[in-house]
Design a protein around this motif. Structure first.
Motif, short mmCIF file in Angstrom:
data_model
loop_
_atom_site.label_atom_id
_atom_site.label_comp_id
_atom_site.label_asym_id
_atom_site.label_seq_id
_atom_site.Cartn_x
_atom_site.Cartn_y
_atom_site.Cartn_z
N UNK A 1 4.87 -10.13 -5.70
CA UNK A 1 4.15 -9.35 -4.69
C UNK A 1 5.12 -8.51 -3.86
N UNK A 2 6.24 -9.08 -3.51
CA UNK A 2 7.23 -8.38 -2.68
C UNK A 2 7.95 -7.29 -3.45
N UNK A 3 8.32 -7.57 -4.70
CA UNK A 3 9.20 -6.65 -5.44
C UNK A 3 8.50 -5.71 -6.41
N UNK A 4 7.21 -5.61 -6.40
CA UNK A 4 6.59 -4.63 -7.27
C UNK A 4 5.09 -4.75 -7.41
N UNK A 5 4.57 -5.95 -7.25
CA UNK A 5 3.15 -6.16 -7.45
C UNK A 5 2.27 -5.39 -6.49
N UNK A 6 2.71 -5.29 -5.24
CA UNK A 6 1.90 -4.59 -4.25
C UNK A 6 1.77 -3.11 -4.59
N UNK A 7 2.87 -2.49 -5.05
CA UNK A 7 2.82 -1.06 -5.37
C UNK A 7 1.98 -0.79 -6.61
N UNK A 8 2.05 -1.69 -7.58
CA UNK A 8 1.20 -1.53 -8.76
C UNK A 8 -0.27 -1.77 -8.40
#
Length: 132
Positions: free
Chosen positions: A10-17
């Motif tokens: 979630x912190x390193x990429x999931x939120x942006x996707x």
């Protein structure tokens, strides 16, 4: 372990996707005829937000309609979202701790290209899943 991987994801990429899928869904809601693809985009957005502990399975009832819908999806949004997953996976794979996250990113590419005719289901307890 899945909780820890999901939080790091979630912190390193999931939120942006997740935001990319939401944007695709909102844009697909504008022309009324593409609302079924918008719903698929919102469904995948939840999977992109929290992927560990869930997997993708093919629906046995999927047929020609799903195939034709996936062709339209690919043209409208699929290839852009697949490129986002590839870029994110490469960025995550640079670090050792990011390799499991990069594998999860690669796991999302098939559903980002062809979401119709597939279901997102929880993985079984005790079942070995290659990508956690």
């Amino acid at each position: 372990m899945r909780l820890l991987l999901n939080v790091i994801w979630l912190v390193f990429g999931g939120f942006w996707l997740f935001l990319a899928y939401l944007l695709a869904g909102v844009l697909l809601c504008i022309p009324i005829i593409t609302i079924p693809w918008a719903i698929a985009s919102f469904r995948i957005a939840s999977f992109a937000l929290w992927p560990f502990g869930r997997t993708i399975v093919a629906k046995p009832s999927a047929g020609v309609g799903s195939f034709l819908g996936n062709v339209i999806w690919f043209v409208l949004a699929g290839w852009w979202l697949a490129i986002a997953h590839i870029v994110s996976a490469v960025a995550l794979a640079i670090t050792i701790i990011g390799i499991p996250l990069a594998l999860a990113d690669l796991k999302l590419i098939p559903i980002s290209l062809a979401p119709l005719g597939k279901d997102i289901v929880p993985t079984q307890r005790g079942e070995f899943d290659r990508y956690a």
